[in-house]
Design a protein around this motif. Structure first.
Motif, PDB file in Angstrom:
ATOM      1  N   VAL A 201       0.837  -1.206   0.000  1.00  7.77           N
ATOM      2  CA  VAL A 201       0.000   0.000   0.000  1.00  7.77           C
ATOM      3  C   VAL A 201       0.872   1.256   0.000  1.00  7.77           C
ATOM      4  CG1 VAL A 201      -1.825   1.249   1.208  1.00  7.77           C
ATOM      5  CG2 VAL A 201      -1.836  -1.253   1.174  1.00  7.77           C
ATOM      6  N   VAL A 202       1.931   1.255   0.799  1.00 10.41           N
ATOM      7  CA  VAL A 202       2.815   2.422   0.865  1.00 10.41           C
ATOM      8  C   VAL A 202       3.427   2.700  -0.504  1.00 10.41           C
ATOM      9  CG1 VAL A 202       4.997   3.281   1.821  1.00 10.41           C
ATOM     10  CG2 VAL A 202       3.300   2.233   3.327  1.00 10.41           C
ATOM     11  N   ARG A 203       3.890   1.657  -1.186  1.00 11.59           N
ATOM     12  CA  ARG A 203       4.504   1.866  -2.504  1.00 11.59           C
ATOM     13  C   ARG A 203       3.470   2.326  -3.536  1.00 11.59           C
ATOM     14  NH1 ARG A 203       8.107  -1.910  -0.353  1.00 11.59           N
ATOM     15  NH2 ARG A 203       6.746  -3.689  -0.686  1.00 11.59           N
ATOM     16  N   ARG A 204       2.250   1.778  -3.455  1.00  9.87           N
ATOM     17  CA  ARG A 204       1.204   2.236  -4.384  1.00  9.87           C
ATOM     18  C   ARG A 204       0.881   3.708  -4.126  1.00  9.87           C
ATOM     19  NH1 ARG A 204      -2.945  -0.183  -7.203  1.00  9.87           N
ATOM     20  NH2 ARG A 204      -1.277  -1.594  -7.863  1.00  9.87           N
ATOM     21  N   ASP A 205       0.777   4.090  -2.844  1.00 10.48           N
ATOM     22  CA  ASP A 205       0.509   5.494  -2.524  1.00 10.48           C
ATOM     23  C   ASP A 205       1.621   6.401  -3.039  1.00 10.48           C
ATOM     24  OD1 ASP A 205      -1.833   4.794  -1.304  1.00 10.48           O
ATOM     25  OD2 ASP A 205      -1.164   5.168   0.757  1.00 10.48           O
ATOM     26  N   ALA A 206       2.865   5.919  -2.941  1.00 12.73           N
ATOM     27  CA  ALA A 206       3.986   6.723  -3.431  1.00 12.73           C
ATOM     28  C   ALA A 206       3.911   6.888  -4.950  1.00 12.73           C
ATOM     29  CB  ALA A 206       5.311   6.070  -3.027  1.00 12.73           C
ATOM     30  N   ALA A 536     -11.173   3.211  -0.784  1.00  9.93           N
ATOM     31  CA  ALA A 536      -9.720   3.140  -0.926  1.00  9.93           C
ATOM     32  C   ALA A 536      -9.044   2.837   0.403  1.00  9.93           C
ATOM     33  CB  ALA A 536      -9.192   4.447  -1.488  1.00  9.93           C
ATOM     34  N   LEU A 537      -7.960   2.078   0.351  1.00 11.69           N
ATOM     35  CA  LEU A 537      -7.085   1.827   1.495  1.00 11.69           C
ATOM     36  C   LEU A 537      -5.816   2.640   1.295  1.00 11.69           C
ATOM     37  CD1 LEU A 537      -7.522  -2.043   1.731  1.00 11.69           C
ATOM     38  CD2 LEU A 537      -8.305  -0.403   3.441  1.00 11.69           C
ATOM     39  N   ARG A 538      -5.520   3.545   2.236  1.00 12.80           N
ATOM     40  CA  ARG A 538      -4.341   4.403   2.108  1.00 12.80           C
ATOM     41  C   ARG A 538      -3.472   4.261   3.351  1.00 12.80           C
ATOM     42  NH1 ARG A 538      -5.598   7.813  -2.372  1.00 12.80           N
ATOM     43  NH2 ARG A 538      -3.342   8.123  -2.398  1.00 12.80           N
ATOM     44  N   ALA A 539      -2.173   4.414   3.163  1.00 13.88           N
ATOM     45  CA  ALA A 539      -1.238   4.342   4.286  1.00 13.88           C
ATOM     46  C   ALA A 539      -1.255   5.653   5.061  1.00 13.88           C
ATOM     47  CB  ALA A 539       0.165   4.042   3.784  1.00 13.88           C
ATOM     48  N   THR A 540      -1.151   5.565   6.371  1.00 13.62           N
ATOM     49  CA  THR A 540      -1.032   6.752   7.217  1.00 13.62           C
ATOM     50  C   THR A 540       0.425   7.199   7.258  1.00 13.62           C
ATOM     51  OG1 THR A 540      -0.631   5.448   9.207  1.00 13.62           O
ATOM     52  CG2 THR A 540      -2.943   5.945   8.646  1.00 13.62           C
ATOM     53  N   ARG A 541       0.648   8.353   7.886  1.00 12.37           N
ATOM     54  CA  ARG A 541       2.023   8.818   8.075  1.00 12.37           C
ATOM     55  C   ARG A 541       2.823   7.790   8.871  1.00 12.37           C
ATOM     56  NH1 ARG A 541       4.890  11.269  12.060  1.00 12.37           N
ATOM     57  NH2 ARG A 541       3.077  11.337  13.435  1.00 12.37           N
ATOM     58  N   LEU A 542       2.189   7.217   9.907  1.00 12.20           N
ATOM     59  CA  LEU A 542       2.877   6.213  10.720  1.00 12.20           C
ATOM     60  C   LEU A 542       3.224   4.990   9.879  1.00 12.20           C
ATOM     61  CD1 LEU A 542       3.838   5.256  13.517  1.00 12.20           C
ATOM     62  CD2 LEU A 542       1.519   4.403  13.932  1.00 12.20           C
ATOM     63  N   GLY A 543       2.281   4.523   9.068  1.00  8.29           N
ATOM     64  CA  GLY A 543       2.538   3.355   8.229  1.00  8.29           C
ATOM     65  C   GLY A 543       3.636   3.608   7.217  1.00  8.29           C
ATOM     66  N   SER A 544       3.605   4.783   6.580  1.00  7.79           N
ATOM     67  CA  SER A 544       4.642   5.117   5.590  1.00  7.79           C
ATOM     68  C   SER A 544       6.003   5.247   6.250  1.00  7.79           C
ATOM     69  CB  SER A 544       4.280   6.430   4.881  1.00  7.79           C
ATOM     70  OG  SER A 544       3.085   6.296   4.162  1.00  7.79           O
ATOM     71  N   GLY A 545       6.033   5.873   7.435  1.00  2.01           N
ATOM     72  CA  GLY A 545       7.303   6.035   8.129  1.00  2.01           C
ATOM     73  C   GLY A 545       7.900   4.712   8.564  1.00  2.01           C
ATOM     74  N   LEU A 546       7.056   3.791   9.036  1.00  2.09           N
ATOM     75  CA  LEU A 546       7.552   2.479   9.447  1.00  2.09           C
ATOM     76  C   LEU A 546       8.185   1.748   8.267  1.00  2.09           C
ATOM     77  CD1 LEU A 546       7.882   0.157  11.451  1.00  2.09           C
ATOM     78  CD2 LEU A 546       5.534  -0.536  10.938  1.00  2.09           C
ATOM     79  N   ILE A 547       7.510   1.746   7.129  1.00  3.86           N
ATOM     80  CA  ILE A 547       8.058   1.048   5.957  1.00  3.86           C
ATOM     81  C   ILE A 547       9.378   1.669   5.524  1.00  3.86           C
ATOM     82  CG2 ILE A 547       7.670   0.595   3.494  1.00  3.86           C
ATOM     83  CD1 ILE A 547       6.112  -1.240   5.413  1.00  3.86           C
ATOM     84  N   ALA A 548       9.463   3.008   5.560  1.00  2.10           N
ATOM     85  CA  ALA A 548      10.703   3.678   5.145  1.00  2.10           C
ATOM     86  C   ALA A 548      11.852   3.383   6.097  1.00  2.10           C
ATOM     87  CB  ALA A 548      10.470   5.181   5.052  1.00  2.10           C
ATOM     88  N   SER A 549      11.538   3.101   7.370  1.00  2.00           N
ATOM     89  CA  SER A 549      12.598   2.876   8.362  1.00  2.00           C
ATOM     90  C   SER A 549      13.121   1.445   8.368  1.00  2.00           C
ATOM     91  CB  SER A 549      12.070   3.219   9.758  1.00  2.00           C
ATOM     92  OG  SER A 549      11.143   2.237  10.209  1.00  2.00           O
ATOM     93  N   ALA A 603      12.835   8.882   8.568  1.00  2.00           N
ATOM     94  CA  ALA A 603      11.702   8.280   7.864  1.00  2.00           C
ATOM     95  C   ALA A 603      10.388   8.874   8.350  1.00  2.00           C
ATOM     96  CB  ALA A 603      11.707   6.767   8.057  1.00  2.00           C
ATOM     97  N   MET A 604      10.244   9.036   9.667  1.00  2.00           N
ATOM     98  CA  MET A 604       9.008   9.597  10.211  1.00  2.00           C
ATOM     99  C   MET A 604       8.843  11.052   9.789  1.00  2.00           C
ATOM    100  SD  MET A 604       7.244   7.329  11.783  1.00  2.00           S
ATOM    101  CE  MET A 604       7.372   5.702  12.537  1.00  2.00           C
ATOM    102  N   ALA A 605       9.933  11.804   9.801  1.00  2.00           N
ATOM    103  CA  ALA A 605       9.858  13.208   9.396  1.00  2.00           C
ATOM    104  C   ALA A 605       9.507  13.332   7.918  1.00  2.00           C
ATOM    105  CB  ALA A 605      11.191  13.902   9.686  1.00  2.00           C
ATOM    106  N   ALA A 606      10.114  12.473   7.091  1.00  2.00           N
ATOM    107  CA  ALA A 606       9.826  12.514   5.652  1.00  2.00           C
ATOM    108  C   ALA A 606       8.379  12.143   5.378  1.00  2.00           C
ATOM    109  CB  ALA A 606      10.765  11.564   4.910  1.00  2.00           C
ATOM    110  N   ALA A 607       7.856  11.133   6.099  1.00  2.00           N
ATOM    111  CA  ALA A 607       6.467  10.724   5.903  1.00  2.00           C
ATOM    112  C   ALA A 607       5.510  11.845   6.280  1.00  2.00           C
ATOM    113  CB  ALA A 607       6.162   9.475   6.725  1.00  2.00           C
ATOM    114  N   GLN A 608       5.853  12.581   7.346  1.00  2.00           N
ATOM    115  CA  GLN A 608       4.994  13.696   7.753  1.00  2.00           C
ATOM    116  C   GLN A 608       5.015  14.794   6.694  1.00  2.00           C
ATOM    117  OE1 GLN A 608       5.873  15.243  11.620  1.00  2.00           O
ATOM    118  NE2 GLN A 608       4.025  16.478  11.706  1.00  2.00           N
ATOM    119  N   GLY A 609       6.202  15.069   6.139  1.00  2.00           N
ATOM    120  CA  GLY A 609       6.305  16.087   5.095  1.00  2.00           C
ATOM    121  C   GLY A 609       5.565  15.704   3.832  1.00  2.00           C
ATOM    122  N   GLU A 610       5.664  14.422   3.457  1.00  2.00           N
ATOM    123  CA  GLU A 610       4.965  13.954   2.254  1.00  2.00           C
ATOM    124  C   GLU A 610       3.457  14.036   2.441  1.00  2.00           C
ATOM    125  OE1 GLU A 610       6.627  10.104   1.958  1.00  2.00           O
ATOM    126  OE2 GLU A 610       8.459  10.768   0.966  1.00  2.00           O
TER     127      GLU A 610
END
Length: 645
Positions: A201-206, A536-549, A603-610
């Motif tokens: 989901v994170v990659r699809r959202d990206a 739609a199923l979308r990733a949250t900031r927390l979900g995106s940050g976890l995957i990036a980390s 990763a968490m900061a980048a997810a929040q910015g995105e």
């Protein structure tokens, strides 16, 4: 006394109802003449927590990791102690024991681990029940097997349980502790299936967020031919500026040709016609049903699973639902007419479908070679009073009955035609389909098909009566929905880049199991990693940050799918579990070495910015209206071909 241990109370009641002489209720059991039926409540036992091995593990510390039990322990679940005590007491009175767990890997585990935990040393018979109706249960009681035959299945389930514990406990502790150092207050849960699903989901959202649309242009021409008219589409040549899908990137050449087209004459230079024969879709597995029910009725995957459990346990209208199989036993074919007549008798829609069924036909769905512990979902034959069911239950039951009824309809037969015209030295293409025999198709859709092309003959002339250039724009991929995410989990090899792994996974496809896929989606939502936005199923900031980390290998499906392959080998070929667990520990050490505070903080900061940057774009973006498209129109407006998710 014979003791039958069922997986759950509903199954125990069905078994007790099928015993001669009846039974009477007592604490935690149903007692008959010489047989007592008791039950588990799902898993009564679970893997013991880390502090059961060492009290020091109560405190979460990075220097404790990895935690590796040398002698595995199980512990009673908090709400299961009283039922466990009932089974313990009954085992002391028993002369023989019957394992009546569901006919799958987890069903084998949860009853057998109780029998072994409580110290039973005698032989165990295996009772396999797919259908809770009394005649089916009586047949199963007459065909019991030696439980020893299912030891490989038990070892595979036990290995899965231990591997999940090792992976989840160690990585969750590592990333949670690293997260605290990075300023995140909360548990960061990592799992062998849930994390790769979140990664999808994170990659699809990206992809959607980073998508850069660009314009392209199409030119159509309406042509008069000898027997009618049709619309054809210009095929620009290599001398034009095209994208990788052959779409025209400059408007001027299309405009120049369009200006010359009115009244121009040409010729049909190529004509292909072929007859296509298509068999009915197979009966449903659970995941296939979840995909269709999500698309047709907007039901979540978990809602479909819950509905199926009620149709199976409470209403006894369908066979065992948590199946990954789409085939039916050959012995069911002889009873199919009676079964479907009973199932369809009290519903107008089903009676109409039943009236068109030809029970002399035999589809490829009836195949013992492709039926394992489970078979496809099917009606049991009990009359379905759909008016008394919830609407969603009736909708799902009709889907299940329809796909079995469709096996007694003839194939769909259509003629596909592709035509290429040459006009002013340029190529124009048209295609169409003529329905020769609808077969099973009316059971699945009432929509009219696009009209076929008129009768054509190669070499005949044509004349342009109208033409136009249309402005188009590429569109990003669609966000995941319950339907498309379940389908992606079923066909996970399509999301694997390595060609060797992709080839391996084609035979062992799947992320999660039929029984767990819906729960994985709901778990990710409950833990705050995913949200539902309409469908739609979308990733949250927390979900995106976890995957990036996390290390990329922990977020992709390759490892998890290969785990399932190894577990299948243990279950089917009786492979030794030890090498599998040993390889996992080596893998785990490598992953733990990559837990990094700075990376997680970034990763968490980048997810929040995105997320902040995407919000205004999302608000401004309006969903384009749907436009009916001719069969012969070029493909969807995307910069890349959409994966079949």
């Amino acid at each position: 006394m014979r003791l039958i241990i069922a997986e759950k109370p509903s199954l125990a009641r069905a078994i007790a109802d099928a015993l001669p002489g009846g039974t009477k209720r007592e604490d935690g059991a149903l007692r008959g003449h010489d047989t007592v039926v008791t039950w588990c409540l799902g898993h009564l036992l679970e893997q013991a927590p880390p502090d059961a091995y060492d009290s020091a593990y109560k405190q979460w510390r990075l220097d404790h990791l990895p935690i590796l039990p040398t002698r595995w322990q199980l512990a009673p679940r908090a709400k299961a102690r009283s039922q466990l005590a009932v089974i313990r007491k009954l085992l002391k009175q028993a002369r023989e024991v019957v394992h009546a767990g569901d006919p799958d890997r987890e069903g084998q585990l949860l009853v057998q681990e109780v029998i072994e935990y409580l110290g039973w040393k005698g032989p165990v018979a295996r009772l396999l029940i797919n259908d809770l109706n009394r005649p089916a249960v009586q047949r199963a009681l007459s065909r019991m097997e030696d439980n020893a035959r299912y030891q490989p299945l038990y070892r595979a389930a036990e290995s899965r349980s231990r591997a999940d514990w090792l992976y989840g406990i160690n990585l969750t502790r590592a990333w949670t502790l690293t997260g605290r150092q990075a300023g995140h207050d909360g548990v960061l849960s990592v799992g062998r299936v849930q994390t790769p699903v979140l990664g999808l989901v994170v990659r699809r959202d990206a992809e959607i967020r980073d998508f850069k649309p660009y314009p392209f242009y199409v030119l159509w021409a309406d042509l008069a031919v000898a027997n009618g008219s049709l619309r054809a589409w210009w095929q620009p040549g290599e001398q034009q500026r095209l994208d990788e899908q052959g779409r025209l990137l400059e408007r001027a050449p299309a405009e120049a040709l369009a200006a010359r087209l009115p009244g121009a004459e040409g010729r049909l230079t190529s004509l292909e016609s072929r007859q296509k024969r298509q068999a009915a879709p197979l009966p449903y597995s659970l995941s296939a049903l979840q995909v269709d029910a999500a698309r047709r009725f907007g039901l979540s995957a978990q809602a479909v699973l819950d509905i199926c459990q009620r149709l199976y346990e409470r209403h006894k209208l369908i066979t065992y639902p948590r199946s990954d199989c789409r085939y039916l036993p050959e012995e069911h074919l002889a009873q199919a007419r009676a079964t479907l007549t009973g199932a369809c008798a009290q519903d107008e829609t089903l009676r109409g479908w039943l009236a068109g069924a030809d029970f002399t036909l035999r589809s490829k769905a009836w195949d013992d070679r492709k039926v394992g512990a489970h078979h496809a979902l099917a009606p049991t034959g009990k009359p379905a009073e759909l008016a008394r069911l919830e609407r969603a239950e009736a909708d799902v039951f009709r889907l299940i009955a329809r796909n079995v009824l469709a096996q007694f309809y003839p194939p769909l037969i259509a003629r596909e035609v592709k035509a290429e015209f040459t006009i002013l030295g340029e190529r124009f293409r048209a295609s169409g389909q003529e329905l020769l025999q609808p077969g099973w198709k009316p059971l699945f859709t009432t929509r009219d098909e696009a009209p076929p092309l008129p009768p054509l003959s190669e070499g005949e002339g044509c004349r342009v009566t109208a033409s136009a250039v249309e402005d188009r724009e590429t569109r990003p991929p669609e966000p995941f929905t319950d339907a498309s995410l379940i389908k992606a989990m079923m066909n996970i090899a399509r999301y694997v880049d390595d060609p060797e792994v992709k080839r391996t996974l084609r035979e062992h496809d799947g992320l999660g199991t039929e029984a767990t896929r819906a729960g994985i989606i709901e778990t990710l939502i409950e833990r705050g990693y995913l949200v539902r936005q309409n469908k739609a199923l979308r990733a949250t900031r927390l979900g995106s940050g976890l995957i990036a980390s996390l290390p990329e290998t922990a977020t992709r499906p390759e490892r998890t799918a290969l785990w399932e392959q190894r577990l299948t080998a243990i279950a089917e070929r009786d492979d030794d579990p030890a090498p599998f667990l040993s390889a996992l520990v080596d893998d785990l050490r490598g992953l733990l070495s990559k837990a990094d505070t700075q990376r997680l903080r970034q990763a968490m900061a980048a997810a929040q910015g995105e997320a902040a940057a995407a919000s205004p774009r999302t608000a401004r973006r309006k969903s384009p209206g749907k436009r009916r498209r001719s069969r012969s129109e070029p493909g969807r407006s995307r910069s890349k071909p959409r994966r079949n998710a």
